[in-house]
Scaffold this motif. Sequence first.
Motif, mmCIF file in Angstrom:
data_model
loop_
_atom_site.group_PDB
_atom_site.id
_atom_site.type_symbol
_atom_site.label_atom_id
_atom_site.label_comp_id
_atom_site.label_asym_id
_atom_site.label_seq_id
_atom_site.Cartn_x
_atom_site.Cartn_y
_atom_site.Cartn_z
ATOM 1 N N ASP A 70 0.826 -1.203 0.000
ATOM 2 C CA ASP A 70 0.000 0.000 0.000
ATOM 3 C C ASP A 70 0.867 1.262 0.000
ATOM 4 O O ASP A 70 0.531 2.250 -0.649
ATOM 5 C CB ASP A 70 -0.938 0.019 1.211
ATOM 6 C CG ASP A 70 -2.022 -1.045 1.135
ATOM 7 O OD1 ASP A 70 -2.241 -1.618 0.036
ATOM 8 O OD2 ASP A 70 -2.638 -1.336 2.183
ATOM 9 N N PHE A 71 1.973 1.205 0.726
ATOM 10 C CA PHE A 71 2.883 2.350 0.796
ATOM 11 C C PHE A 71 3.381 2.748 -0.590
ATOM 12 O O PHE A 71 3.461 3.932 -0.914
ATOM 13 C CB PHE A 71 4.067 2.023 1.718
ATOM 14 C CG PHE A 71 5.110 3.100 1.764
ATOM 15 C CD1 PHE A 71 4.907 4.250 2.516
ATOM 16 C CD2 PHE A 71 6.301 2.971 1.069
ATOM 17 C CE1 PHE A 71 5.866 5.247 2.567
ATOM 18 C CE2 PHE A 71 7.270 3.962 1.114
ATOM 19 C CZ PHE A 71 7.050 5.105 1.863
ATOM 20 N N PHE A 72 3.693 1.764 -1.419
ATOM 21 C CA PHE A 72 4.189 2.063 -2.767
ATOM 22 C C PHE A 72 3.172 2.830 -3.606
ATOM 23 O O PHE A 72 3.528 3.521 -4.542
ATOM 24 C CB PHE A 72 4.599 0.788 -3.501
ATOM 25 C CG PHE A 72 5.991 0.337 -3.190
ATOM 26 C CD1 PHE A 72 7.089 1.118 -3.526
ATOM 27 C CD2 PHE A 72 6.224 -0.873 -2.569
ATOM 28 C CE1 PHE A 72 8.380 0.703 -3.257
ATOM 29 C CE2 PHE A 72 7.506 -1.298 -2.295
ATOM 30 C CZ PHE A 72 8.589 -0.509 -2.634
ATOM 31 N N GLU A 73 1.903 2.702 -3.274
ATOM 32 C CA GLU A 73 0.842 3.390 -4.020
ATOM 33 C C GLU A 73 0.575 4.795 -3.491
ATOM 34 O O GLU A 73 -0.079 5.592 -4.154
ATOM 35 C CB GLU A 73 -0.447 2.565 -3.975
ATOM 36 C CG GLU A 73 -0.305 1.176 -4.576
ATOM 37 C CD GLU A 73 0.184 1.197 -6.016
ATOM 38 O OE1 GLU A 73 -0.299 2.042 -6.791
ATOM 39 O OE2 GLU A 73 1.039 0.365 -6.365
ATOM 40 N N GLU A 74 1.038 5.094 -2.293
ATOM 41 C CA GLU A 74 0.822 6.407 -1.679
ATOM 42 C C GLU A 74 1.843 7.414 -2.220
ATOM 43 O O GLU A 74 2.873 7.027 -2.777
ATOM 44 C CB GLU A 74 0.975 6.292 -0.157
ATOM 45 C CG GLU A 74 -0.055 5.393 0.492
ATOM 46 C CD GLU A 74 0.253 5.095 1.947
ATOM 47 O OE1 GLU A 74 1.239 5.639 2.503
ATOM 48 O OE2 GLU A 74 -0.489 4.293 2.536
ATOM 49 N N PRO A 75 1.591 8.708 -2.020
ATOM 50 C CA PRO A 75 2.576 9.713 -2.464
ATOM 51 C C PRO A 75 3.975 9.471 -1.906
ATOM 52 O O PRO A 75 4.959 9.613 -2.639
ATOM 53 C CB PRO A 75 1.984 11.025 -1.957
ATOM 54 C CG PRO A 75 0.504 10.783 -1.958
ATOM 55 C CD PRO A 75 0.356 9.336 -1.537
ATOM 56 N N ALA A 76 4.082 9.076 -0.644
ATOM 57 C CA ALA A 76 5.410 8.824 -0.072
ATOM 58 C C ALA A 76 6.106 7.666 -0.784
ATOM 59 O O ALA A 76 7.317 7.697 -1.005
ATOM 60 C CB ALA A 76 5.304 8.541 1.424
ATOM 61 N N GLY A 77 5.360 6.653 -1.155
ATOM 62 C CA GLY A 77 5.925 5.536 -1.902
ATOM 63 C C GLY A 77 6.368 5.961 -3.292
ATOM 64 O O GLY A 77 7.379 5.480 -3.817
ATOM 65 N N GLN A 78 5.637 6.883 -3.876
ATOM 66 C CA GLN A 78 6.028 7.414 -5.177
ATOM 67 C C GLN A 78 7.298 8.252 -5.058
ATOM 68 O O GLN A 78 8.136 8.246 -5.965
ATOM 69 C CB GLN A 78 4.882 8.221 -5.776
ATOM 70 C CG GLN A 78 3.696 7.347 -6.115
ATOM 71 C CD GLN A 78 2.463 8.146 -6.501
ATOM 72 O OE1 GLN A 78 2.515 9.352 -6.660
ATOM 73 N NE2 GLN A 78 1.346 7.458 -6.648
ATOM 74 N N VAL A 79 7.459 8.934 -3.921
ATOM 75 C CA VAL A 79 8.704 9.668 -3.671
ATOM 76 C C VAL A 79 9.864 8.677 -3.574
ATOM 77 O O VAL A 79 10.929 8.902 -4.148
ATOM 78 C CB VAL A 79 8.598 10.531 -2.390
ATOM 79 C CG1 VAL A 79 9.960 11.044 -1.953
ATOM 80 C CG2 VAL A 79 7.631 11.695 -2.619
ATOM 81 N N LEU A 80 9.660 7.586 -2.847
ATOM 82 C CA LEU A 80 10.709 6.567 -2.746
ATOM 83 C C LEU A 80 11.071 6.041 -4.128
ATOM 84 O O LEU A 80 12.256 5.922 -4.462
ATOM 85 C CB LEU A 80 10.263 5.420 -1.843
ATOM 86 C CG LEU A 80 11.217 4.225 -1.776
ATOM 87 C CD1 LEU A 80 12.606 4.650 -1.294
ATOM 88 C CD2 LEU A 80 10.631 3.132 -0.880
ATOM 89 N N ARG A 81 10.087 5.753 -4.945
ATOM 90 C CA ARG A 81 10.348 5.253 -6.290
ATOM 91 C C ARG A 81 11.157 6.268 -7.097
ATOM 92 O O ARG A 81 12.102 5.906 -7.807
ATOM 93 C CB ARG A 81 9.042 4.921 -6.982
ATOM 94 C CG ARG A 81 8.347 3.738 -6.333
ATOM 95 C CD ARG A 81 6.893 3.642 -6.673
ATOM 96 N NE ARG A 81 6.671 3.185 -8.038
ATOM 97 C CZ ARG A 81 5.497 2.801 -8.481
ATOM 98 N NH1 ARG A 81 4.451 2.808 -7.700
ATOM 99 N NH2 ARG A 81 5.369 2.406 -9.721
ATOM 100 N N ALA A 82 10.791 7.545 -6.994
ATOM 101 C CA ALA A 82 11.511 8.596 -7.724
ATOM 102 C C ALA A 82 12.954 8.699 -7.231
ATOM 103 O O ALA A 82 13.890 8.827 -8.033
ATOM 104 C CB ALA A 82 10.801 9.937 -7.560
ATOM 105 N N LEU A 83 13.144 8.637 -5.924
ATOM 106 C CA LEU A 83 14.501 8.726 -5.375
ATOM 107 C C LEU A 83 15.341 7.510 -5.757
ATOM 108 O O LEU A 83 16.539 7.646 -6.043
ATOM 109 C CB LEU A 83 14.450 8.891 -3.857
ATOM 110 C CG LEU A 83 14.013 10.262 -3.365
ATOM 111 C CD1 LEU A 83 13.739 10.235 -1.862
ATOM 112 C CD2 LEU A 83 15.053 11.321 -3.704
#
Length: 176
Positions: A70-83
């Motif tokens: 679920d975290f990967f789908e949240e904005p914070a998870g998207q930030v992690l993916r971008a980083l």
Amino acid sequence: MERGFTGLTIEGIAQRAGVAKQTIYRWWNSKVDILLDTLIDDAREALEWRTDESASAEENLASHLRRVADFFEEPAGQVLRALLGQAQLESDTAVSLREGFLKEQRERDVTGLRELLAHDHEPVVDERTLDHLVDLLLGPLYYRVLVFGAAIDQELVDTTARLVLTLARESSSASP
């Protein structure tokens, strides 16, 4: 996340926050630093290990993996993916991400799995095995999201939880 990593600027952040650019630079050196700070704060609660006293070890482990998914789908998870993507291109970002967020989260994951196994009277495993089990626990989720860009389904969560617990049991019975 509205503009993507490359579209994010300190100027844009300052404008959105209603402050001068110098105010942002007083606290952070770069947009990566800003993203890392927000990621750390957001992930601490979202990726927290929790134990339901009435659930089995497998259910508790699957529940944690569902929170990761679920975290990967949240904005914070998207930030992690971008980083993580930026870290492939820029060594400073890679070092900051690894030495900050990823290192802290890894410590929480190792501790969380250790406590889950102990709480549910699962086998005690040595630290090296525990470290490998964390790799096996989270690797499939990161692979699904980061390599294939696909959602993490419940079958992957349940299978991963079951297999990691099976390996924990097998490794403790094989120990001298």
